[in-house]
Write a protein that holds these residues in place. Structure first.
Motif, PDB file in Angstrom:
ATOM      1  N   LYS A  16       0.832  -1.203   0.000  1.00  0.00           N
ATOM      2  CA  LYS A  16       0.000   0.000   0.000  1.00  0.00           C
ATOM      3  C   LYS A  16       0.870   1.258   0.000  1.00  0.00           C
ATOM      4  N   GLN A  17       1.935   1.261   0.802  1.00  0.00           N
ATOM      5  CA  GLN A  17       2.847   2.409   0.844  1.00  0.00           C
ATOM      6  C   GLN A  17       3.575   2.583  -0.483  1.00  0.00           C
ATOM      7  N   GLN A  18       3.968   1.477  -1.085  1.00  0.00           N
ATOM      8  CA  GLN A  18       4.687   1.548  -2.358  1.00  0.00           C
ATOM      9  C   GLN A  18       3.808   2.118  -3.467  1.00  0.00           C
ATOM     10  N   LEU A  19       2.540   1.782  -3.448  1.00  0.00           N
ATOM     11  CA  LEU A  19       1.627   2.280  -4.486  1.00  0.00           C
ATOM     12  C   LEU A  19       1.535   3.801  -4.476  1.00  0.00           C
ATOM     13  N   GLU A  20       1.831   4.408  -3.342  1.00  0.00           N
ATOM     14  CA  GLU A  20       1.780   5.865  -3.251  1.00  0.00           C
ATOM     15  C   GLU A  20       2.892   6.535  -4.057  1.00  0.00           C
ATOM     16  N   LEU A  21       3.878   5.773  -4.501  1.00  0.00           N
ATOM     17  CA  LEU A  21       4.975   6.323  -5.307  1.00  0.00           C
ATOM     18  C   LEU A  21       4.660   6.309  -6.798  1.00  0.00           C
ATOM     19  N   ASP A  22       3.452   5.941  -7.151  1.00  0.00           N
ATOM     20  CA  ASP A  22       3.072   5.793  -8.557  1.00  0.00           C
ATOM     21  C   ASP A  22       3.363   7.053  -9.375  1.00  0.00           C
ATOM     22  N   GLY A  23       2.934   8.217  -8.876  1.00  0.00           N
ATOM     23  CA  GLY A  23       3.103   9.456  -9.639  1.00  0.00           C
ATOM     24  C   GLY A  23       4.555   9.770  -9.927  1.00  0.00           C
ATOM     25  N   ARG A  24       5.427   9.580  -8.947  1.00  0.00           N
ATOM     26  CA  ARG A  24       6.847   9.892  -9.131  1.00  0.00           C
ATOM     27  C   ARG A  24       7.464   8.987 -10.188  1.00  0.00           C
ATOM     28  N   PHE A  25       7.182   7.674 -10.117  1.00  0.00           N
ATOM     29  CA  PHE A  25       7.732   6.747 -11.109  1.00  0.00           C
ATOM     30  C   PHE A  25       7.168   7.032 -12.497  1.00  0.00           C
ATOM     31  N   ALA A  26       5.874   7.335 -12.569  1.00  0.00           N
ATOM     32  CA  ALA A  26       5.256   7.622 -13.864  1.00  0.00           C
ATOM     33  C   ALA A  26       5.853   8.868 -14.492  1.00  0.00           C
ATOM     34  N   GLU A  27       6.078   9.900 -13.685  1.00  0.00           N
ATOM     35  CA  GLU A  27       6.629  11.152 -14.199  1.00  0.00           C
ATOM     36  C   GLU A  27       8.020  10.954 -14.781  1.00  0.00           C
ATOM     37  N   ARG A  28       8.760  10.015 -14.210  1.00  0.00           N
ATOM     38  CA  ARG A  28      10.123   9.769 -14.694  1.00  0.00           C
ATOM     39  C   ARG A  28      10.166   8.695 -15.774  1.00  0.00           C
ATOM     40  N   GLY A  29       9.024   8.089 -16.089  1.00  0.00           N
ATOM     41  CA  GLY A  29       8.989   7.068 -17.130  1.00  0.00           C
ATOM     42  C   GLY A  29       9.528   5.731 -16.687  1.00  0.00           C
ATOM     43  N   LEU A  30       9.508   5.476 -15.377  1.00  0.00           N
ATOM     44  CA  LEU A  30      10.003   4.210 -14.835  1.00  0.00           C
ATOM     45  C   LEU A  30       8.841   3.313 -14.440  1.00  0.00           C
ATOM     46  N   GLY A  31       9.032   2.016 -14.601  1.00  0.00           N
ATOM     47  CA  GLY A  31       8.023   1.055 -14.200  1.00  0.00           C
ATOM     48  C   GLY A  31       8.457   0.315 -12.947  1.00  0.00           C
ATOM     49  N   ALA A  32       7.554   0.234 -11.966  1.00  0.00           N
ATOM     50  CA  ALA A  32       7.793  -0.545 -10.748  1.00  0.00           C
ATOM     51  C   ALA A  32       6.704  -1.609 -10.670  1.00  0.00           C
ATOM     52  N   LEU A  33       7.098  -2.861 -10.770  1.00  0.00           N
ATOM     53  CA  LEU A  33       6.163  -3.982 -10.767  1.00  0.00           C
ATOM     54  C   LEU A  33       6.213  -4.641  -9.393  1.00  0.00           C
ATOM     55  N   LEU A  34       5.130  -4.533  -8.644  1.00  0.00           N
ATOM     56  CA  LEU A  34       5.085  -5.001  -7.261  1.00  0.00           C
ATOM     57  C   LEU A  34       4.520  -6.416  -7.181  1.00  0.00           C
ATOM     58  N   GLY A  35       5.221  -7.294  -6.487  1.00  0.00           N
ATOM     59  CA  GLY A  35       4.684  -8.615  -6.190  1.00  0.00           C
ATOM     60  C   GLY A  35       4.570  -9.529  -7.390  1.00  0.00           C
ATOM     61  N   ILE A  36       5.702  -9.787  -8.067  1.00  0.00           N
ATOM     62  CA  ILE A  36       5.672 -10.668  -9.223  1.00  0.00           C
ATOM     63  C   ILE A  36       6.499 -11.924  -8.914  1.00  0.00           C
ATOM     64  N   GLY A  37       6.010 -12.656  -7.889  1.00  0.00           N
ATOM     65  CA  GLY A  37       6.584 -13.956  -7.557  1.00  0.00           C
ATOM     66  C   GLY A  37       5.541 -15.018  -7.828  1.00  0.00           C
ATOM     67  N   SER A  38       5.348 -15.915  -6.852  1.00  0.00           N
ATOM     68  CA  SER A  38       4.274 -16.910  -6.966  1.00  0.00           C
ATOM     69  C   SER A  38       2.978 -16.358  -6.397  1.00  0.00           C
ATOM     70  N   ALA A  39       3.040 -15.993  -5.106  1.00  0.00           N
ATOM     71  CA  ALA A  39       1.872 -15.440  -4.414  1.00  0.00           C
ATOM     72  C   ALA A  39       2.367 -14.352  -3.473  1.00  0.00           C
ATOM     73  N   PRO A  40       2.245 -13.092  -3.857  1.00  0.00           N
ATOM     74  CA  PRO A  40       1.606 -12.577  -5.067  1.00  0.00           C
ATOM     75  C   PRO A  40       2.447 -12.826  -6.322  1.00  0.00           C
ATOM     76  N   GLY A  41       1.828 -12.660  -7.454  1.00  0.00           N
ATOM     77  CA  GLY A  41       2.505 -12.811  -8.732  1.00  0.00           C
ATOM     78  C   GLY A  41       1.683 -13.689  -9.650  1.00  0.00           C
ATOM     79  N   LYS A  42       1.991 -14.982  -9.647  1.00  0.00           N
ATOM     80  CA  LYS A  42       1.198 -15.911 -10.448  1.00  0.00           C
ATOM     81  C   LYS A  42      -0.274 -15.836 -10.069  1.00  0.00           C
TER      82      LYS A  42
END
Length: 324
Positions: free
Chosen positions: A87-113
């Protein structure tokens, strides 16, 4: 990051197998490879020249590692933030978007698959889901003879068990009692009948927003026989057992059951040779797809929002995908 840990070693193994150039960073390593993941500035220096940071450290350090990746101009991938950190990490969405960077959260098994299965199941359902059940289980013949068969970080497992799980009830995101929700479900062989309980997990931090029609949603974890009792018996003063080395006969099953408007779709992945391998491959693959531009987005997103073709991504992995 976290290259000397169980998941980090497996991520590195996949990248080596695929011929992808990478470097290892971990506080347990020496020289230039040693880095304090709690220090964003140190992380930034460690990521000099990197296109993507694959974060395999303890979830409590996700934010400083993420800040370090942002400052270094690197895309970012992690294995989940146990709901609250996510939830805290999602709050950084605007900063990453403005810089053109992608942050993919929880891409393992669970979460992820599990997130990708949920998105694919809803697409197959063709309507907004009313209910969503997620189940995760591992089975390993070698676990029966091991004194403490923890498949991943004992500290994270204890947090999952001790913190209040989050579910959706009557359309509302709700905290429930730890160790509640005990139920048994028949999972694909060789797992068979498995008993699970609600645990705190990152899927419930994002899937309710992705599918606002949900009236009920939950995540259940099915541990090896006896492991739950062993975990709960640990005292604060006890040394933390290391995750055990799973045998080649180990399997990990992740199942999603979505239903709505009289329809139902059940999908699952079955991954052989251990849950650590099952968790590390999606993160390694996502990093490669980001670096090569085949996975392209700006901002901070969970898998169900970042991956446009969830079934296509699952097909890239060494896992058996089945739908019913």
């Amino acid at each position: 990051m976290g290259a000397a840990g169980t998941i980090g070693r497996n991520v590195a193994g996949f990248l080596e197998q695929w011929g992808v150039p990478f470097v290892r960073r971990d506080f347990r390593l020496e020289g230039d490879a040693q880095v304090d993941a709690s220090d964003p500035a140190a992380v930034t220096r460690a990521l000099d020249g990197a296109a993507v940071c694959v974060n395999c450290v303890d979830y409590r350090l996700n934010l400083p590692v993420m800040e370090g990746a942002f400052a270094a101009g690197a895309h970012y991938v992690d294995l989940g933030g146990l709901y609250h950190v996510t939830k805290q990490q999602l709050e950084l969405d605007g900063r990453f978007a403005e810089r053109g960077l992608g942050a993919l959260l929880g891409i393992g098994s669970a979460p992820g698959k599990t997130n990708l299965l949920a998105a694919a199941a809803v697409a197959r359902l063709g309507v907004g889901p009313a209910s969503l059940e997620i189940w995760a289980a591992t089975r390993d013949p070698a676990a029966a003879n091991h004194p403490f068969p923890a498949p991943y970080s004992v500290r994270t497992l204890l947090d999952e068990l001790r913190m209040q799980p989050v579910v959706v009830e009557r359309g509302q995101v709700t905290e429930v009692e730890p160790l509640s929700g005990r139920a048994t479900r028949e999972l694909p062989e060789p797992v068979g009948a498995a008993t699970g309980i609600y645990t705190l997990h990152s899927e419930l931090a994002t899937l309710p927003a992705a599918f606002p029609s949900l009236e009920s949603a939950s995540f259940r974890l099915c541990l090896s026989d006896g492991l739950l009792e062993q975990l709960l018996a640990l005292r604060e003063s006890d040394s933390e057992p290391e995750p055990y080395q799973q045998s080649p006969a180990s399997v990990a099953v992740h199942l999603v059951d979505a239903a709505g408007h009289g329809r139902r779709v059940v999908g699952w992945t079955l991954t052989r040779r251990g849950s650590a391998r099952s968790t590390s491959e999606p993160a390694a693959r996502a990093a490669v797809e980001l670096a090569d531009g085949r996975l392209s987005f700006a901002g901070v997103r969970p898998p169900e929002a970042a991956v446009q073709d969830p079934e296509g991504f699952l097909a890239l992995l060494d896992t058996e995908v089945t739908w019913a």
